[in-house]
Structure formats: structure tokens, C-alpha cells
Write a protein that holds these residues in place. Structure first.
Motif, PDB file in Angstrom:
ATOM      1  N   TYR A 116       0.528  -1.149   0.333  1.00  0.00           N
ATOM      2  CA  TYR A 116      -0.313   0.249  -0.008  1.00  0.00           C
ATOM      3  C   TYR A 116       0.764   1.600  -0.169  1.00  0.00           C
ATOM      4  N   TYR A 117       1.911   0.814   0.221  1.00  0.00           N
ATOM      5  CA  TYR A 117       3.276   2.086   0.056  1.00  0.00           C
ATOM      6  C   TYR A 117       4.167   1.873  -0.170  1.00  0.00           C
ATOM      7  N   CYS A 118       5.079   2.690  -1.259  1.00  0.00           N
ATOM      8  CA  CYS A 118       6.858   2.068  -0.830  1.00  0.00           C
ATOM      9  C   CYS A 118       7.613   2.969  -0.389  1.00  0.00           C
ATOM     10  N   THR A 119       8.658   2.604   0.391  1.00  0.00           N
ATOM     11  CA  THR A 119       9.557   3.748   0.737  1.00  0.00           C
ATOM     12  C   THR A 119      10.672   3.372   1.325  1.00  0.00           C
ATOM     13  N   GLY A 120      11.781   3.204   2.447  1.00  0.00           N
ATOM     14  CA  GLY A 120      13.046   3.005   2.084  1.00  0.00           C
ATOM     15  C   GLY A 120      13.285   3.905   3.532  1.00  0.00           C
ATOM     16  N   ASN A 121      15.214   2.838   3.799  1.00  0.00           N
ATOM     17  CA  ASN A 121      15.531   3.500   4.874  1.00  0.00           C
ATOM     18  C   ASN A 121      16.417   4.859   4.843  1.00  0.00           C
ATOM     19  N   VAL A 122      16.415   5.053   5.684  1.00  0.00           N
ATOM     20  CA  VAL A 122      17.343   6.338   5.758  1.00  0.00           C
ATOM     21  C   VAL A 122      19.005   6.130   6.891  1.00  0.00           C
ATOM     22  N   ILE A 123      19.731   6.683   6.842  1.00  0.00           N
ATOM     23  CA  ILE A 123      21.068   6.848   8.816  1.00  0.00           C
ATOM     24  C   ILE A 123      20.375   8.645   8.586  1.00  0.00           C
ATOM     25  N   VAL A 124      20.446   8.834   9.989  1.00  0.00           N
ATOM     26  CA  VAL A 124      19.982   9.822  11.028  1.00  0.00           C
ATOM     27  C   VAL A 124      21.139  10.025  12.121  1.00  0.00           C
ATOM     28  N   SER A 125      21.764  11.304  12.026  1.00  0.00           N
ATOM     29  CA  SER A 125      22.527  11.312  12.506  1.00  0.00           C
ATOM     30  C   SER A 125      23.271  12.650  12.871  1.00  0.00           C
ATOM     31  N   LYS A 126      23.917  13.188  14.101  1.00  0.00           N
ATOM     32  CA  LYS A 126      24.046  14.852  14.769  1.00  0.00           C
ATOM     33  C   LYS A 126      24.840  15.426  13.440  1.00  0.00           C
ATOM     34  N   PRO A 127      24.603  16.262  12.934  1.00  0.00           N
ATOM     35  CA  PRO A 127      26.090  17.281  12.039  1.00  0.00           C
ATOM     36  C   PRO A 127      26.957  16.366  12.285  1.00  0.00           C
ATOM     37  N   GLY A 128      27.341  15.874  10.965  1.00  0.00           N
ATOM     38  CA  GLY A 128      29.215  15.992  11.396  1.00  0.00           C
ATOM     39  C   GLY A 128      29.280  13.869  11.695  1.00  0.00           C
ATOM     40  N   GLY A 129      27.731  13.642  11.938  1.00  0.00           N
ATOM     41  CA  GLY A 129      28.446  11.771  11.902  1.00  0.00           C
ATOM     42  C   GLY A 129      28.070  10.904  10.721  1.00  0.00           C
ATOM     43  N   PRO A 130      27.913   9.861  11.286  1.00  0.00           N
ATOM     44  CA  PRO A 130      27.649   8.900   9.746  1.00  0.00           C
ATOM     45  C   PRO A 130      26.225   9.642   8.699  1.00  0.00           C
ATOM     46  N   ALA A 170      14.355   5.771  20.148  1.00  0.00           N
ATOM     47  CA  ALA A 170      16.331   5.646  19.730  1.00  0.00           C
ATOM     48  C   ALA A 170      16.243   7.466  19.387  1.00  0.00           C
ATOM     49  N   VAL A 171      15.473   7.988  19.037  1.00  0.00           N
ATOM     50  CA  VAL A 171      16.157   9.325  19.206  1.00  0.00           C
ATOM     51  C   VAL A 171      16.473   9.971  20.345  1.00  0.00           C
ATOM     52  N   GLN A 172      15.667   9.819  21.658  1.00  0.00           N
ATOM     53  CA  GLN A 172      16.248   9.978  22.681  1.00  0.00           C
ATOM     54  C   GLN A 172      17.711   9.607  23.138  1.00  0.00           C
ATOM     55  N   ASP A 173      18.123   8.835  22.689  1.00  0.00           N
ATOM     56  CA  ASP A 173      19.432   7.847  22.690  1.00  0.00           C
ATOM     57  C   ASP A 173      20.563   8.830  21.687  1.00  0.00           C
ATOM     58  N   LEU A 174      20.574   8.947  20.405  1.00  0.00           N
ATOM     59  CA  LEU A 174      20.822  10.038  19.303  1.00  0.00           C
ATOM     60  C   LEU A 174      20.890  10.992  19.182  1.00  0.00           C
ATOM     61  N   MET A 175      20.234  11.381  20.175  1.00  0.00           N
ATOM     62  CA  MET A 175      20.715  13.167  21.249  1.00  0.00           C
ATOM     63  C   MET A 175      21.632  12.984  22.294  1.00  0.00           C
ATOM     64  N   LEU A 176      20.657  11.948  22.699  1.00  0.00           N
ATOM     65  CA  LEU A 176      22.364  11.834  24.183  1.00  0.00           C
ATOM     66  C   LEU A 176      23.748  11.725  24.326  1.00  0.00           C
ATOM     67  N   GLY A 177      23.817  10.848  22.388  1.00  0.00           N
ATOM     68  CA  GLY A 177      25.001  11.070  22.105  1.00  0.00           C
ATOM     69  C   GLY A 177      25.208   9.244  22.387  1.00  0.00           C
ATOM     70  N   ARG A 178      24.394   8.570  22.813  1.00  0.00           N
ATOM     71  CA  ARG A 178      24.908   7.046  22.875  1.00  0.00           C
ATOM     72  C   ARG A 178      24.484   6.575  21.478  1.00  0.00           C
ATOM     73  N   ILE A 179      24.219   6.773  20.846  1.00  0.00           N
ATOM     74  CA  ILE A 179      24.125   5.645  19.601  1.00  0.00           C
ATOM     75  C   ILE A 179      24.718   7.061  18.719  1.00  0.00           C
ATOM     76  N   ASP A 180      25.412   6.431  17.534  1.00  0.00           N
ATOM     77  CA  ASP A 180      26.113   7.051  16.576  1.00  0.00           C
ATOM     78  C   ASP A 180      24.936   7.746  15.492  1.00  0.00           C
ATOM     79  N   ALA A 181      24.507   6.776  15.502  1.00  0.00           N
ATOM     80  CA  ALA A 181      23.707   6.806  14.245  1.00  0.00           C
ATOM     81  C   ALA A 181      21.963   6.110  14.488  1.00  0.00           C
TER      82      ALA A 181
END
Ligand code: ARG
Length: 254
Positions: A116-130, A170-181
């Protein structure tokens, strides 16, 4: 001899009880006037609870439109993501619309509609991240447990893969720097960033995924009815209107 026959028939009956269909067929659903729809409720903008605790999102609007097209009243049930398809096969809902990617593995357990729809994956990171698969190597990556994002992330040779019960966790951990991406869906990434005005960057699309509704394995009459209703709302403009409302574009598979 009699006894053996009796035993044999007992085994047969018990066996067929165990195999008993745990789903309502389309005529049974029609008769009841109501269709039970399962979703998660933690995957904005596809399925989520708003401030008033009402289910909202693209999946919800499409599910309601499909129910309407079938002349049925929708009854929604929210269920945890990681056990949703098991619950479907246990007969807890008639179908599921929760942004499931159609995969070979899942199709062994349940039956999927046309996408019913098509999409895809992306990488989200802080500026300068992967921002590329190469840059993910040796990094700490976050993804929702039991999703195609988790599977996808594994192949990049991360130092650690952290999994989360819900996608936005996952967003919170990304903002806190606990994950890189954070590996996620392109539309959920945009929503997460815009809704809280976060300073995060999104990569280009890394793959293509087809997203389907699911019915219990073997529920073929319901599957056919859902596919037909989907065709109809895609032909009569209802689908396009819903897609424009959430994304400003038509996200059906092309
Ligand atoms: N499309 C991805 C998958 O099938 C993610 C879907 C997550 N959906 C949700 N309701 N959390 O694995």
C-alpha cells in the motif's frame, strides 16, 4: 482393533483442533458488520496516539478507508510491534496495518496484501555523524527491535547495535550521544526531526521497501477483499487525498 480405531480418530480430531483456523473468514466478518484492525500506535506519522489518546496516522486513515470501502465498521486494537504478527495468527484481529515491510521471512508466517506504499531506510545522525553505509562501520547504531531497520543495520559492521522497543525511543539516545546513528524509515525520520525541530541530518535513501497489510496465514477471502478495496481507493482518489494530507505527495508504489 476397535480401540486402535478410536485412538486414531481421537488423534485426528485433536490434530484438526490444533490446526483449526484461528481467523474469521470474510463472510463471517461481513456478517458481524465490524472488522478488527491491529496496529502499533508508536510509528508516527503512520500510526501513533495523539494528545487525546486517539489513534492517528496514514495507516489509520488507509485502514478506515478500506473498512469503509468494504462496508464495515473498523474496530482498532493497538498491539506491541514485536508480537503483532503472532497475535494476528492467534485471531486477535482480522488484519494488521502497521507499516510492515513485505519480507520473505514474514510471508512464511502471514499473508501480505499488495503493497500500500513504498519507502526506504535512511541514516539519521547529528551534524558531522555518519551519513553513508561506509561511515557506519565500527559505529554504535540504533534501530527498532524486530524491524527491517535492525536487519539492515547489521550488515554495516557496527561496533554495537542497540535495539529499541519503539522506533522513536532511539531518537533520545541519538540526541544524548549514546548512539552514533539511527536507522529508520525516511518518513518517520522527517517527522521526528520536524516535530521537535531537532538538529539532525538525514541521508539519502539506502534501499526500497514495499509495505503491506497482513492477514492470518490462509485467510484468502479476506486477502482478496483487502486487495480489491485497496485497488478501489487507489482508483477513486481517496488514497491520494490521504497521502497528500500526511506527506504532500502520493507514496503509492510506482
Ligand atoms: N517497515 C519496517 C519493518 O517492517 C518498520 C515498521 C515499523 N512499524 C511500526 N509500527 N513500528 O520492519
Amino acid at each position: 482393533m476397535k480401540r486402535i480405531l478410536w485412538l486414531a480418530s481421537l488423534v485426528l480430531v485433536l490434530g484438526s483442533l490444533g490446526m483449526a483456523q484461528k481467523f474469521r473468514t470474510f463472510p463471517e466478518i461481513k456478517q458481524s458488520g465490524k472488522i478488527l484492525i491491529g496496529t502499533e500506535g508508536a510509528f508516527p506519522p503512520f500510526n501513533f496516539f495523539d494528545d487525546q489518546n486517539n489513534l492517528k496516522g496514514f495507516d489509520i486513515d488507509i485502514g478506515n478507508a478500506i473498512a469503509g470501502q468494504l462496508g464495515l465498521g473498523p474496530e482498532w486494537k493497538a498491539h506491541a510491534w514485536d508480537t503483532m504478527l503472532i497475535a494476528l495468527n492467534q485471531g486477535r484481529f482480522d488484519f494488521v496495518i502497521a507499516s510492515h515491510t513485505i519480507t520473505e521471512e514474514r510471508a512464511k508466517a502471514v499473508d501480505f496484501t499488495k503493497p500500500y506504499y513504498c519507502t526506504g531506510n535512511v541514516i539519521v545522525s547529528k551534524p558531522g555523524g555518519p551519513q553513508t553505509p561506509e561511515e557506519l562501520k565500527g559505529k554504535v547504531i540504533g534501530a527498532q527491535l524486530g524491524t527491517t531497520f535492525e536487519e539492515f543495520a547489521k550488515q554495516f559492521g557496527p561496533k554495537q547495535l542497540k535495539t529499541y522497543q519503539t522506533n522513536p525511543d532511539a531518537v533520545q539516545d541519538l540526541m544524548l550521544g549514546r548512539i552514533d546513528a539511527w536507522i529508520t524509515d525516511q518518513f518517520t525520520a522527517i517527522e521526528a526531526i520536524q516535530s521537535r525541530d531537532l538538529n539532525l541530518q538525514i541521508s539519502g535513501l539506502l534501499n526500497r521497501e514495499e509495505i503491506g497489510m497482513a492477514v492470518a496465514k490462509g485467510n484468502s477471502l479476506l486477502l482478496a477483499a483487502l486487495n480489491q478495496a485497496l485497488d478501489e481507493i487507489q482508483a477513486n482518489g481517496v488514497y491520494e487525498q490521504i497521502s497528500m494530507k500526511w506527506f504532500g505527495k502520493d507514496i503509492r508504489c510506482k
